[in-house]
Design a protein around this motif. Sequence first.
Motif, PDB file in Angstrom:
ATOM      1  N   ASN A   1      -6.262   8.125   5.236  1.00 36.28           N
ATOM      2  CA  ASN A   1      -5.200   7.109   5.236  1.00 36.28           C
ATOM      3  C   ASN A   1      -4.537   7.075   6.610  1.00 36.28           C
ATOM      4  O   ASN A   1      -3.378   7.463   6.765  1.00 36.28           O
ATOM      5  CB  ASN A   1      -4.159   7.434   4.162  1.00 36.28           C
ATOM      6  CG  ASN A   1      -4.755   7.547   2.773  1.00 36.28           C
ATOM      7  OD1 ASN A   1      -4.886   6.561   2.056  1.00 36.28           O
ATOM      8  ND2 ASN A   1      -5.105   8.764   2.382  1.00 36.28           N
ATOM      9  N   PRO A   2      -5.243   6.596   7.619  1.00 33.19           N
ATOM     10  CA  PRO A   2      -4.758   6.728   8.991  1.00 33.19           C
ATOM     11  C   PRO A   2      -3.485   5.949   9.321  1.00 33.19           C
ATOM     12  O   PRO A   2      -2.784   6.315  10.270  1.00 33.19           O
ATOM     13  CB  PRO A   2      -5.936   6.221   9.838  1.00 33.19           C
ATOM     14  CG  PRO A   2      -6.739   5.372   8.907  1.00 33.19           C
ATOM     15  CD  PRO A   2      -6.584   5.993   7.560  1.00 33.19           C
ATOM     16  N   THR A   3      -3.160   4.898   8.573  1.00 30.92           N
ATOM     17  CA  THR A   3      -1.980   4.095   8.913  1.00 30.92           C
ATOM     18  C   THR A   3      -0.972   3.986   7.773  1.00 30.92           C
ATOM     19  O   THR A   3       0.078   3.372   7.947  1.00 30.92           O
ATOM     20  CB  THR A   3      -2.405   2.667   9.319  1.00 30.92           C
ATOM     21  OG1 THR A   3      -3.075   2.035   8.211  1.00 30.92           O
ATOM     22  CG2 THR A   3      -3.333   2.706  10.523  1.00 30.92           C
ATOM     23  N   ARG A   4      -1.249   4.585   6.647  1.00 35.92           N
ATOM     24  CA  ARG A   4      -0.357   4.417   5.494  1.00 35.92           C
ATOM     25  C   ARG A   4       0.968   5.135   5.729  1.00 35.92           C
ATOM     26  O   ARG A   4       0.995   6.294   6.162  1.00 35.92           O
ATOM     27  CB  ARG A   4      -1.031   4.934   4.223  1.00 35.92           C
ATOM     28  CG  ARG A   4      -0.265   4.586   2.967  1.00 35.92           C
ATOM     29  CD  ARG A   4      -1.079   4.695   1.711  1.00 35.92           C
ATOM     30  NE  ARG A   4      -0.296   4.265   0.567  1.00 35.92           N
ATOM     31  CZ  ARG A   4      -0.756   4.227  -0.676  1.00 35.92           C
ATOM     32  NH1 ARG A   4      -2.007   4.601  -0.936  1.00 35.92           N
ATOM     33  NH2 ARG A   4       0.026   3.820  -1.654  1.00 35.92           N
ATOM     34  N   ASP A   5       2.072   4.443   5.429  1.00 33.94           N
ATOM     35  CA  ASP A   5       3.398   5.012   5.693  1.00 33.94           C
ATOM     36  C   ASP A   5       4.319   4.961   4.479  1.00 33.94           C
ATOM     37  O   ASP A   5       5.546   5.065   4.621  1.00 33.94           O
ATOM     38  CB  ASP A   5       4.062   4.286   6.866  1.00 33.94           C
ATOM     39  CG  ASP A   5       4.338   2.810   6.570  1.00 33.94           C
ATOM     40  OD1 ASP A   5       3.931   2.319   5.490  1.00 33.94           O
ATOM     41  OD2 ASP A   5       4.977   2.148   7.411  1.00 33.94           O
TER      42      ASP A   5
ATOM     43  N   THR B   1       4.141  13.086  11.706  1.00 35.19           N
ATOM     44  CA  THR B   1       4.285  11.878  12.526  1.00 35.19           C
ATOM     45  C   THR B   1       5.338  10.957  11.924  1.00 35.19           C
ATOM     46  O   THR B   1       5.847  11.189  10.825  1.00 35.19           O
ATOM     47  CB  THR B   1       2.954  11.104  12.633  1.00 35.19           C
ATOM     48  OG1 THR B   1       2.700  10.427  11.377  1.00 35.19           O
ATOM     49  CG2 THR B   1       1.796  12.039  12.946  1.00 35.19           C
ATOM     50  N   GLU B   2       5.618   9.871  12.638  1.00 39.63           N
ATOM     51  CA  GLU B   2       6.578   8.878  12.149  1.00 39.63           C
ATOM     52  C   GLU B   2       6.138   8.260  10.825  1.00 39.63           C
ATOM     53  O   GLU B   2       6.967   7.783  10.051  1.00 39.63           O
ATOM     54  CB  GLU B   2       6.771   7.776  13.199  1.00 39.63           C
ATOM     55  CG  GLU B   2       7.563   8.194  14.425  1.00 39.63           C
ATOM     56  CD  GLU B   2       6.707   8.940  15.450  1.00 39.63           C
ATOM     57  OE1 GLU B   2       5.490   9.108  15.206  1.00 39.63           O
ATOM     58  OE2 GLU B   2       7.263   9.347  16.491  1.00 39.63           O
ATOM     59  N   LEU B   3       4.835   8.276  10.554  1.00 42.54           N
ATOM     60  CA  LEU B   3       4.326   7.729   9.297  1.00 42.54           C
ATOM     61  C   LEU B   3       4.692   8.598   8.102  1.00 42.54           C
ATOM     62  O   LEU B   3       4.616   8.142   6.952  1.00 42.54           O
ATOM     63  CB  LEU B   3       2.800   7.597   9.355  1.00 42.54           C
ATOM     64  CG  LEU B   3       2.200   6.682  10.417  1.00 42.54           C
ATOM     65  CD1 LEU B   3       0.681   6.780  10.399  1.00 42.54           C
ATOM     66  CD2 LEU B   3       2.644   5.239  10.208  1.00 42.54           C
ATOM     67  N   ASP B   4       5.088   9.848   8.362  1.00 46.10           N
ATOM     68  CA  ASP B   4       5.263  10.831   7.301  1.00 46.10           C
ATOM     69  C   ASP B   4       6.697  10.998   6.832  1.00 46.10           C
ATOM     70  O   ASP B   4       6.982  11.878   6.014  1.00 46.10           O
ATOM     71  CB  ASP B   4       4.706  12.182   7.765  1.00 46.10           C
ATOM     72  CG  ASP B   4       3.218  12.104   8.082  1.00 46.10           C
ATOM     73  OD1 ASP B   4       2.488  11.507   7.274  1.00 46.10           O
ATOM     74  OD2 ASP B   4       2.810  12.623   9.131  1.00 46.10           O
TER      75      ASP B   4
ATOM     76  N   ARG C   1      -4.341  12.232   6.105  1.00 44.41           N
ATOM     77  CA  ARG C   1      -4.271  11.277   7.215  1.00 44.41           C
ATOM     78  C   ARG C   1      -5.659  10.820   7.644  1.00 44.41           C
ATOM     79  O   ARG C   1      -5.830   9.694   8.117  1.00 44.41           O
ATOM     80  CB  ARG C   1      -3.505  11.912   8.381  1.00 44.41           C
ATOM     81  CG  ARG C   1      -3.085  10.950   9.465  1.00 44.41           C
ATOM     82  CD  ARG C   1      -2.320   9.758   8.933  1.00 44.41           C
ATOM     83  NE  ARG C   1      -0.989  10.075   8.404  1.00 44.41           N
ATOM     84  CZ  ARG C   1      -0.340   9.316   7.534  1.00 44.41           C
ATOM     85  NH1 ARG C   1      -0.910   8.217   7.053  1.00 44.41           N
ATOM     86  NH2 ARG C   1       0.851   9.662   7.096  1.00 44.41           N
TER      87      ARG C   1
END
Length: 250
Positions: free
Chosen positions: A189-193, A149-152, A186
């Motif tokens: 850590n559902p929102t960590r980017d 995802t964009e977070l990754d 994830r």
Amino acid sequence: MRIVSWNVNGIRACVRKGFLYYFKDVDADIFCLQETKVQYGQIELDLPGYYQYWNYAEKKGYSGTAIFTKSKPLKVTYGMDEERNSEGRMITLEFSDFYVVTMYTPNSKRDLSRLEERLEWEDLVHGYLDKLNQKKPVIFCGDLNVAHTELDVKNDRANQGNSGFTQVEREKMNGLLDLGFTDTYRYFNPTRDDQFTWWSYMKGVRERNIGWRIDYFIVSTSFMNTISNSDIHDHVYGSDHCPIVLELSK
């Protein structure tokens, strides 16, 4: 119980950079390696208390995987079948309660010239993992060469369509999770980017944390009640990747 996965980008070089200090300090029950880049007889690791399983690539200095485990498995499988084992990309250990699968996914290459081959590989792997999952839970780990995802990925807009961040590669990850698997990091850590597992060797890139999360612990969703944590040891050097760690409560 602790399981570690690390793309060492050449185990001999990583040993020279302190691999064994980390190995002893982390005290994993199972330790998985990708991109070992050795062949039989090129290195001997003195790891008291561990069984060692190596899958070597036919090509010298290329690919390869290994698993070191304190408990002897019921069965060891190298690759999905003999025809697809020449690059040494996968090892499966079967234990009484679960499987551990480590894998080094083929990179689609900067010019995407290997993308079609990589997608075919993904389909085969998904079928393989699905069959295992129907028998008992699976702990699947390794360098999967995709930022899901964009977070990754640090600069997601700039990397749209690049190798490891194409839409089709990301959709393949969706397809795997839809089979009944969970991305453990994830999940916790559902929102960590701001945590990654790979950085370019270009000067200053790792120091500025311009990285990608492309190394994963993916576990059967039915087994998630046994997972207590999934972490990234980004403070550990020795490779362009860092180790990732899975903690089980059993």
